[in-house]
Each structure stands twice: as structure tokens, then as C-alpha cells.
Enzyme design. Structure first.
Site, short mmCIF file in Angstrom:
data_model
loop_
_atom_site.label_atom_id
_atom_site.label_comp_id
_atom_site.label_asym_id
_atom_site.label_seq_id
_atom_site.Cartn_x
_atom_site.Cartn_y
_atom_site.Cartn_z
N CYS A 1 77.65 -2.77 33.10
CA CYS A 1 77.43 -1.29 32.81
C CYS A 1 78.51 -0.51 32.32
O CYS A 1 78.49 0.72 31.79
CB CYS A 1 76.77 -0.79 34.10
SG CYS A 1 75.16 -1.32 34.65
N CYS B 1 33.18 22.89 -2.26
CA CYS B 1 34.04 23.75 -1.57
C CYS B 1 33.84 23.38 0.16
O CYS B 1 33.02 23.17 0.51
CB CYS B 1 33.32 25.16 -1.53
SG CYS B 1 34.26 26.50 -0.69
N CYS C 1 0.81 -1.19 0.17
CA CYS C 1 0.03 -0.04 -0.14
C CYS C 1 0.93 1.25 0.02
O CYS C 1 2.10 1.08 0.51
CB CYS C 1 -0.89 0.22 1.32
SG CYS C 1 -0.17 0.38 2.85
N CYS D 1 60.42 -2.54 30.87
CA CYS D 1 60.77 -3.40 31.91
C CYS D 1 61.25 -4.69 30.76
O CYS D 1 60.62 -5.27 29.98
CB CYS D 1 59.71 -3.95 32.82
SG CYS D 1 60.14 -5.37 33.70
N CYS E 1 69.03 6.18 41.97
CA CYS E 1 69.35 5.01 41.93
C CYS E 1 69.01 4.32 40.96
O CYS E 1 67.91 4.43 40.27
CB CYS E 1 68.63 4.29 43.12
SG CYS E 1 69.15 2.57 43.57
#
Length: 505
Positions: free
Chosen positions: A332, A219, A151, A287, A300
Site C-alpha cells: 500500500c 406530428c 363461409c 471484491c 478500517c
């Protein structure tokens, strides 16, 4: 549609009756902007209103209709399927298997639909709508070429929801389950009642046409509805009727002297906040156990990972486990050249990025202030005219336009200078880059002199000093513009001859 009435549509703002053919229903009168033309000696383009774009689309549909002879409303769906490239559509249409074309585009072959319409059964008084389950008078039922009938009220609600809530116009399928046939434009426009829904529908179709067409570009200025049409795609500046200047290829603000690719790379780098990542690399460490980033906040070097699931103890300097640290012979105290180089490179890259970024952003901010300068200066001159009758009597509006010219050139030079720092950031050092940096220095000096002069000296001008002030301003903005052209010509020459080499950054 089961209606035997003809439907009119308008093109080129003139109504044409379509007595013998099905008509496409977009109407350029829904769009009321006027068009403007802007031609550059090197790059021709046209500024179009939305109504002009509708006319361009309608003319293309008519042209294709003349060639293939199928209804315009079907052509619109087919062209959209091929991103509005008629040549691709012709190739597929004439390859000997047109049915596969219509199937891929989700439309019924118009020839099949026409033969079906000739074999209509006798009309019934009423019919059951399978959506709302009401018995509806036959003349209030609507069907597509696929044969599914519902419809008019259900169709209208369905289409309105698709358009207004979902923004769909290109792929609205039939209401029936498992039917992928698209609702054509003629059916949609006949079923829609609300003019606002019709207007949005046409705007969405037009916007899709623009986005699919390589030669058309909206634009990018907020609130502007104009469209730029070019003859070929290139990275060139175009000026919209609203006054906004942008690069046609990438739609960004005009970015001389850098390429669209280099600008995109720079913006991505700034957006990704790569400087922060560089700082993290230079000032934190992972880590060794769980890879969580740690920043050292004390003297440290005995570190304890704060991750509750880790709690690994290690040496900040060599990243080895702390409990076995003193027993390592190459700990180190031994210099690791590769690690040191990596740290220095991270810090150096960060410093270099910040150097160019700071200057780039400084010119961005200055440009914003100087864009407002003309309005401020113009207001100051008007104030002097009101206070001084001699000014009002002897100074015309045209005689103060040199200030607008000066500010226009200042902003143009400032914008060019802003992008030279992006160019310099990626540039590899060589003899040509040294010449470029010398030209950049000259332009920056000229820009700062003009900017300072306009900001600090115009407040003291009087009727007697106006002529001298005008001459001084003109000399300065002409020199500024000449330095800009020298810099750009050198960059263009480098592009043409392949002189520029870029570093990976």
C-alpha cells in the site's frame, strides 16, 4: 371473390364508378380533417390531413396501375412489399421473372387468377365450410385467388380478430393452413360489416404508408393527427397545424444548434444513467475474489466480502489478500500512478457531466414555466382592464400582443440555450469553442434579463406606464433574439467549415 358485382371506391372526395376494372377500396371520406399548407423560404413542406395522405396513396396506386396494368388492390400489396418505392417494384416486375415477384409478395399472379376465373365449374347449391363444418349456400362462400373457400361468417370473424385484436393489416394470410397468400383489400372491405373495424383497417394501412415513406412524418405531438410532407429529407424545423415545432429528420423537438446524432447520443447517455455508473466507479471497488461491488463505510481498510459464498478478506487500498498483505514489498505504500489517474478521471468525468446536465435540466424546467407565462400575463392584463375603465377604453387587444411576442422569443431562446449545453459537453476546447462559450454567455445573460423583467415588472404596469413598459420589453426581446442569431450563425459556420471537434464522452 366470386361476386360479379363491381365495387366503387372514392378518390379526391369524388365518387367514380369503376365498371371495367377491379378497384382499390380505401376511401378518403373516412377521414374528415382539412389540409393546410406551410412554406418556408429555405425548406418547403406541406401539412396534410389523414384524408390528404389517403389521396396521395390512391394517386400513387393509380399511377402504378397505369404502368403495369394489374388490379389496384394487388398493387397496394406489391408497393407495400417494396416500402412504397415504385421504382424498385418496376425493376423487379420487368426483370423477366414476374412470378418470383408475386411469390415474394405472397399474392397470386393476377394473370393466372384471371384465367382460372374463366374456367369456373358450375355453381353448387351448397358447400361445406372447412372451418365451422357447416353446409353453407354457395353464394355465402368466399374464396381468394388461391382457390381456398370458406363461409362469409368465418371470414368476417377471422378478419375482425386480426384487425381489432392483433392490429394486422399488411400480412393477413389466407385462412387455409400452410397457405401464405395475403387477403387483398377488396375482399377484406367486402367481408367486414362493422364500420369501426373498416375504419381501423384503413387507419392502419394509412399509418403503414406514412411510416414507409421517407417524405412523410407524423406530428409527434400527442393527440395530433396531422402529417408533414416534404420535398427532401433534412434536419429542419417544421411547424404542424397544431402549432408544434419539431425536427423533420428525427421527430424530436427542434434542437438547434445540435445535430440529430448528438441529441440522440445525449439522450442515450441520460437514459443509461451513466452518471450513476461513474459514481460507482469512483466510490466503490470490486471484491478481488468474486467481483461483487463494495462500498467502504468505515475507517478500517481490512475488508470482509459480505457475499456468503465468498467471505474474502482483503486490503481496501491495494486489494491484496489481507493475510499476506504485510509481506508484500510493493504494497500500500507504493504509489500506483495508473490506478490514481483512473480514479481522478472518473471523478472528473462525473463532475463535468453533472455541470452540463444541471444547466440543461434547469433550462428544461424554466422553459416549462415560461410556456405558461403568456397565459398568466394575458389574464393579468384582462383583470386590469375589467377593474379600470380607462384601460378598457384605451387599450385594444392588439396593443398587448407585444407580450406574446416577447414570451415566444423568450421560449425560443431558452430552448436554443438548453441545447447549447449538450453541444458544449461534447465539444473539444479550442479557440472556436471559446468564441462559442462567449456567445452562449451573452445569450444566457439576455435570456435571464428578459425572463426576470417579464416575471417581476409587468405586475406594476399601469395605463400611464404601458408605453414605456412596451418599449422596454421590445428592446429586451429584440436584443435577446439578436444574440441567439449570432450564436447560431457561428455554429452554422463551424459546421460548414468543419471547425467543430468532439470529445469522446
Amino acid at each position: 371473390m366470386d361476386s360479379d358485382d363491381d365495387i366503387n371506391y372514392e378518390s379526391d372526395s369524388k365518387t367514380e364508378a369503376c365498371a371495367d376494372e377491379e378497384c382499390f377500396c380505401l376511401d378518403s371520406e373516412f377521414f374528415s380533417d382539412s389540409d393546410k399548407m406551410d412554406n418556408d423560404d429555405e425548406f418547403s413542406y406541406t401539412v396534410l390531413s389523414t384524408a390528404d395522405v389517403v389521396d396521395v396513396m390512391l394517386n400513387l396506386i393509380k399511377e402504378v396501375n397505369t404502368v403495369v396494368g394489374i388490379p389496384p388492390t394487388t398493387i397496394r400489396i406489391l408497393l407495400n412489399h417494396f416500402n412504397w418505392d415504385p421504382e424498385k417494384m418496376y425493376d423487379k416486375y420487368y426483370d423477366g421473372d414476374p412470378d418470383s415477384l408475386f411469390k415474394a409478395a405472397h399474392v397470386v399472379n393476377p394473370m393466372t387468377a384471371m384465367s382460372r376465373s374463366k374456367m369456373k365449374s358450375a355453381k353448387k347449391n351448397s358447400e361445406l365450410c372447412e372451418i365451422c363444418f357447416r353446409k353453407i349456400p354457395f353464394n355465402l362462400m368466399t374464396s381468394l385467388a388461391c382457390g381456398h373457400r370458406f363461409c362469409t361468417e368465418c371470414w368476417t370473424t377471422y378478419l375482425t380478430t386480426k384487425i381489432m385484436d392483433q392490429g394486422e393489416v399488411q400480412s393477413i394470410p389466407c385462412f387455409a393452413v400452410d397457405c401464405d397468400i395475403l387477403v387483398d383489400d377488396q375482399t377484406i372491405m367486402n367481408l367486414l360489416v362493422d364500420q369501426n373495424v373498416k375504419l381501423k383497417y384503413q387507419h392502419l394501412i394509412t399509418n403503414n404508408f406514412i411510416s414507409c415513406n421517407r417524405l412523410l412524418r407524423h406530428c409527434p405531438q400527442p393527440g395530433c393527427s396531422y402529417i408533414i410532407k416534404v420535398q427532401y429529407v433534412d434536419a429542419r424545423p417544421v411547424t404542424c397545424a397544431c402549432g408544434h415545432v419539431f425536427c423533420f429528420k428525427c421527430s424530436e423537438n427542434w434542437h438547434d444548434p445540435i445535430t440529430c446524432g448528438l441529441l440522440k447520443k445525449w439522450e442515450k447517455k441520460c437514459h443509461d444513467d451513466s452518471a450513476t455508473l461513474s459514481w460507482i466507479a469512483a466510490n466503490t471497488k470490486k471484491c478481488p475474489c468474486c467481483n461483487v461491488r463494495i462500498e467502504k463505510n468505515g475507517g478500517c481498510n481490512h475488508m470482509l466480502c459480505k457475499n456468503q459464498n465468498c467471505r474474502f478478506e482483503f486490503c481496501w487500498l491495494c486489494l491484496r489478500a489481507w493475510n499476506s498483505h504485510e509481506f508484500q514489498w510493493d504494497g500500500c505504500n507504493r504509489y500506483n500512478e495508473e490506478t490514481s489517474k483512473s480514479k481522478e478521471q472518473s471523478r472528473s468525468a462525473l463532475d463535468r457531466y453533472l455541470f452540463y446536465y444541471d444547466r440543461y435540466m434547469n433550462h428544461v424546467k424554466s422553459l416549462k414555466f415560461e410556456n405558461k407565462l403568456y397565459t398568466f400575463v394575458e389574464g393579468k392584463i384582462e383583470e386590469m382592464k375589467q377593474k379600470n375603465t380607462a384601460w378598457k377604453k384605451n387599450i385594444s387587444w392588439n396593443e398587448t400582443q407585444f407580450i406574446k411576442k416577447a414570451v415566444d422569443i423568450l421560449c425560443e431562446c431558452r430552448q436554443t440555450l438548453m441545447y447549447t449545453y449538450v453541444f458544449a459537453y461534447y465539444l473539444t476546447k479550442n479557440n472556436e469553442s471559446a468564441i462559442f462559450e462567449a456567445n452562449q454567455h451573452d445569450l444566457q445573460t439576455a435570456v435571464e434579463q428578459l425572463s426576470e423583467y417579464l416575471e417581476h415588472y409587468y405586475v406594476d404596469i399601469s395605463l400611464d406606464s404601458l408605453t414605456a413598459f412596451k418599449q422596454s420589453v421590445q428592446d429586451k426581446f429584440r436584443y435577446c433574439d439578436s444574440r441567439r442569431r449570432v450564436l447560431l450563425n457561428h455554429v452554422y459556420e463551424g459546421y460548414d467549415k468543419g471547425l467543430w471537434k468532439y470529445a469522446e464522452s
